[in-house]
Every structure is written in C-alpha cells, then in structure tokens.
Design a protein around this motif. Structure first.
Motif, PDB file in Angstrom:
ATOM      1  N   ASP A  61    -117.342 125.554  81.077  1.00 30.47           N
ATOM      2  CA  ASP A  61    -118.133 124.348  81.277  1.00 30.47           C
ATOM      3  C   ASP A  61    -119.014 124.522  82.508  1.00 30.47           C
ATOM      4  O   ASP A  61    -118.923 125.509  83.212  1.00 30.47           O
ATOM      5  CB  ASP A  61    -117.232 123.111  81.405  1.00 30.47           C
ATOM      6  N   SER A  65    -123.066 127.276  81.290  1.00 21.89           N
ATOM      7  CA  SER A  65    -122.756 127.344  79.867  1.00 21.89           C
ATOM      8  C   SER A  65    -123.774 126.635  78.986  1.00 21.89           C
ATOM      9  O   SER A  65    -123.694 126.739  77.770  1.00 21.89           O
ATOM     10  CB  SER A  65    -121.373 126.742  79.613  1.00 21.89           C
ATOM     11  N   SER A  67    -125.305 124.324  76.543  1.00 23.60           N
ATOM     12  CA  SER A  67    -124.710 123.407  75.578  1.00 23.60           C
ATOM     13  C   SER A  67    -123.495 124.006  74.871  1.00 23.60           C
ATOM     14  O   SER A  67    -123.013 123.472  73.895  1.00 23.60           O
ATOM     15  CB  SER A  67    -125.766 123.002  74.541  1.00 23.60           C
ATOM     16  N   ASN A  69    -120.055 124.221  74.946  1.00 24.68           N
ATOM     17  CA  ASN A  69    -118.935 123.593  75.637  1.00 24.68           C
ATOM     18  C   ASN A  69    -117.640 123.557  74.835  1.00 24.68           C
ATOM     19  O   ASN A  69    -116.623 123.106  75.336  1.00 24.68           O
ATOM     20  CB  ASN A  69    -119.297 122.156  76.023  1.00 24.68           C
ATOM     21  N   HIS A  70    -117.676 123.983  73.602  1.00 27.99           N
ATOM     22  CA  HIS A  70    -116.495 123.910  72.746  1.00 27.99           C
ATOM     23  C   HIS A  70    -116.342 125.207  71.963  1.00 27.99           C
ATOM     24  O   HIS A  70    -117.312 125.937  71.751  1.00 27.99           O
ATOM     25  CB  HIS A  70    -116.619 122.733  71.770  1.00 27.99           C
ATOM     26  N   GLN A 106    -117.105 125.733  88.521  1.00 29.28           N
ATOM     27  CA  GLN A 106    -117.236 125.765  87.069  1.00 29.28           C
ATOM     28  C   GLN A 106    -116.026 126.477  86.478  1.00 29.28           C
ATOM     29  O   GLN A 106    -115.688 127.580  86.878  1.00 29.28           O
ATOM     30  CB  GLN A 106    -118.505 126.507  86.678  1.00 29.28           C
TER      31      GLN A 106
END
Length: 191
Positions: A61, A65, A67, A69-70, A106
C-alpha cells in the motif's frame, strides 16, 4: 488500437480496467510497441518479437503502489502482462518502505507469498523477486522456499538475490544491518 483506451477497456471487468489503466499510465504505448508486444501484432504487421520485456508489479500500500492495492489487482496486472507478451513479472522483497525524512511508512506484502500465488495463477511468464534480500531469511529456508515456488511454477522462477540496503526494514524487524556484504556472501554460498 490502443489497448489502454477507454473503448478497449470497456470490454474488461472493473478490476481489470483499473489495473489496465495503471499499466497504461506506467508503461507508454511506444514502449510496448518498441518490444512488439502481442497486443499490437494485429495493428502492426511488421513488429519485432519481444526480446526481454519485464514488468515490476507493485505490492503493498502507499503511494509507491498506485492503484495496485489488492491481490486481485496484482493478479490482474500479471495476467495482463502475460497476455501482452511480457517475458517476466517481478515483485519487490521489501517488508516496509520509508524514505529518509518521511514520516509515512508504506507497508509491503511478503514477496514469496505473492510469487507462490503468481506461480499458480499464471502459465507462461517467468516470475521472480526484485531482488530477494538474503538478510530477511535463513539461506537454507530461502532455498526451500525457492525450490517450492519453482516447482509450483513449472520451472518459471528466476531467483534473484541481494544483500539488502533499506535500513528502516532492518530496524523494524530486528535484522542485523552490519556486515551485509559478508553475510550475503556466506548466504549465497549456502544457497
């Protein structure tokens, strides 16, 4: 046709559209075309084949990163890179990241867990750590982890190792920061 245009993106799921937009902002169309990516083969008949195109996939995150994020974003980006003809995808082996003078820390996702997932979710691209820090894992354990991920990927793992450099990670996790070069040399010999 630009695969990152809104018209092209409309054919994809919302998650994949977000990742492709991220790819489009990180990688310029001329860059992809210069490697003759398969995505452009239909529009440019005389393209050169890809020689060694690789993609770093952000993992964690924070502002580094974008977008991504998952896990679904990571895998969508890896599959998009594979579909576009990239040779390999890479994830960083950082536990956290903090620039000097910056109070923001981060968080990073664990590299080898991501590589295991990428091994199972992709079929052609080579995968690798950029680079695996020898100081973070016992060399014997790293060898076992790499052997497992290499088997999961059917031999597509590229094992890249380094001595490490980002002191805030060492401090936060209690890893010794001194003698990194000699520790690396010893670990590499064991590995």
């Amino acid at each position: 046709m630009n695969p990152f245009s809104e018209t092209s993106l409309a054919a994809h799921s919302p998650s994949r559209r977000r990742v492709l937009r991220g790819l489009g902002s990180m990688i310029s169309l001329p860059f992809l075309e210069s490697f003759g990516a398969k995505a452009f083969a239909a529009t440019k008949p005389a393209v050169k084949p890809i020689r060694a195109a690789w993609l770093y996939i952000p993992n964690g995150d924070g502002y580094m990163s974008g977008s991504i994020n998952h896990w679904s974003d990571v895998i969508a980006m890896a599959k998009a890179a594979e579909d576009a003809g990239f040779d390999s995808v890479w994830v960083a082996d950082h536990m956290l990241f903090r620039y000097e003078g910056d109070t923001t820390t981060q968080s990073r996702w664990e590299c080898w867990s991501l590589l295991a997932g990428l091994a199972a979710a992709t079929s052609r691209v080579e995968i690798g750590p950029l680079v695996s820090c020898m100081s973070f894992r016992n060399p014997g354990l790293l060898a076992k982890i790499a052997e497992t991920v290499d088997d999961m990927s059917n031999g597509r793992l590229i094992l890249a190792v380094g001595a490490g450099w980002h002191e805030p990670e060492y401090t936060a996790y209690g890893f010794p920061y001194d003698h990194r070069a000699s520790r690396f040399e010893e670990g590499f010999t064991i590995l």
